[in-house]
Design a protein around this motif. Structure first.
Motif, PDB file in Angstrom:
ATOM      1  N   GLU A   1      58.392 -22.185  -2.119  1.00 26.05           N
ATOM      2  CA  GLU A   1      57.003 -22.240  -2.605  1.00 26.05           C
ATOM      3  C   GLU A   1      56.356 -23.570  -2.192  1.00 26.05           C
TER       4      GLU A   1
ATOM      5  N   ARG B   1      53.246 -24.339   0.826  1.00 27.22           N
ATOM      6  CA  ARG B   1      52.064 -25.174   0.558  1.00 27.22           C
ATOM      7  C   ARG B   1      52.093 -26.461   1.378  1.00 27.22           C
TER       8      ARG B   1
ATOM      9  N   ARG C   1      50.919 -24.847  -9.677  1.00 27.26           N
ATOM     10  CA  ARG C   1      49.547 -24.437 -10.035  1.00 27.26           C
ATOM     11  C   ARG C   1      48.550 -25.568  -9.724  1.00 27.26           C
TER      12      ARG C   1
ATOM     13  N   ASP D   1      48.067 -25.837  -5.995  1.00 25.89           N
ATOM     14  CA  ASP D   1      47.132 -24.810  -5.517  1.00 25.89           C
ATOM     15  C   ASP D   1      45.696 -25.227  -5.801  1.00 25.89           C
ATOM     16  N   SER D   2      45.466 -25.741  -6.999  1.00 26.80           N
ATOM     17  CA  SER D   2      44.116 -26.170  -7.369  1.00 26.80           C
ATOM     18  C   SER D   2      43.646 -27.310  -6.460  1.00 26.80           C
TER      19      SER D   2
ATOM     20  N   GLN E   1      44.648 -28.058  -3.496  1.00 27.73           N
ATOM     21  CA  GLN E   1      44.446 -27.613  -2.107  1.00 27.73           C
ATOM     22  C   GLN E   1      43.177 -26.780  -1.983  1.00 27.73           C
TER      23      GLN E   1
ATOM     24  N   HIS F   1      46.568 -18.541 -10.028  1.00 25.70           N
ATOM     25  CA  HIS F   1      46.359 -18.033  -8.668  1.00 25.70           C
ATOM     26  C   HIS F   1      45.792 -16.612  -8.728  1.00 25.70           C
TER      27      HIS F   1
ATOM     28  N   GLN G   1      38.407 -16.492  -5.785  1.00 22.80           N
ATOM     29  CA  GLN G   1      39.239 -17.465  -5.063  1.00 22.80           C
ATOM     30  C   GLN G   1      39.051 -17.285  -3.563  1.00 22.80           C
TER      31      GLN G   1
END
Ligand code: BEZ
Length: 212
Positions: A58, A62, A152, A155-156, A158, A173, A208
């Motif tokens: 994971e 990323r 999480r 992800d935010s 990025q 997500h 998103q």
């Protein structure tokens, strides 16, 4: 002085379970996570490094390199990695820094003397490709961190870096994101073809953007 969000993450060289590492070279052009744990052969730390190892793919998806650190020496790290692999059913594939002289711990203010004079607390830094500190969290020795929460946040961060959006409370997500205040509604409508929901002039949602 301690680091703050937006500061440049300091570079260092260190001995690790994967050989000597120059931090910036290790990160390359991607994202990085540097996290400390108090001590090897301790239960909570064993589960934390096990969970990180289980999530290696994971982090790689990323474009994010992971690097652990404690003040324990290299031979101890090596023995402990065997235990992590055995008990957590993983293969630790990221380096663990041996920092007995506290070079990294001091650079990143990971020793909080009123919690422990000797050991690093559970500090975690997310560092962006621009080498700036994007997230800092500090947990006590008794509480293992939630590495799904770390993903999480990644992800935010990025999404913000790539699409000028923010994420609301408890966002996950796949859920709608928030158009940042710096983008006008007129520009948002052009920028986000999937649509903009205007709840208030300052509260605007869009699907998103990096999903089909
Ligand atoms: C642990 O990892 O379990 C731990 C480490 C230091 C103090 C307390 C717990």
């Amino acid at each position: 002085m301690s680091l703050r969000l937006g500061d440049i993450a300091p570079n260092f060289t260190a001995q690790t379970t994967e050989g000597e590492i120059d931090f910036y070279d290790y990160l390359g052009n991607g994202w990085g996570i540097l996290f400390s744990h108090p001590a090897d052969f301790t239960p909570v730390c064993t589960t934390e490094l096990g969970k990180t190892a289980a999530l290696q793919e994971e982090f790689a998806k990323r474009n994010t390199k992971v690097l652990a650190v404690s003040v324990d020496p290299l031979d101890k790290h090596r023995g402990w990695v065997n235990d992590i692999n055995e008990t957590q059913h993983v293969t630790v594939g990221f380096p663990i820094i041996a920092d007995p002289d506290r070079t990294v711990a001091n650079l990143y203010d990971m020793i909080h003397p009123n919690a422990s004079e000797t050991f690093t607390v559970r500090s975690l830094f997310i560092i962006g490709p621009d080498r700036k500190v994007k997230l800092m969290i500090t947990y006590p020795a008794s509480t293992g961190r939630n590495f799904h929460e770390v993903l999480r946040v990644l992800d935010s961060l990025q999404l913000t870096a790539n699409y000028s959006v923010a994420t609301p409370a408890d966002w996950k997500h796949g859920e709608d994101v928030i158009v940042v205040p710096a983008v006008s509604t007129e520009d948002a409508i052009k920028k986000f073809p999937k649509g903009v929901e205007i709840v208030k002039p300052y509260l605007r949602y869009t699907p998103q953007p990096n999903l089909d």
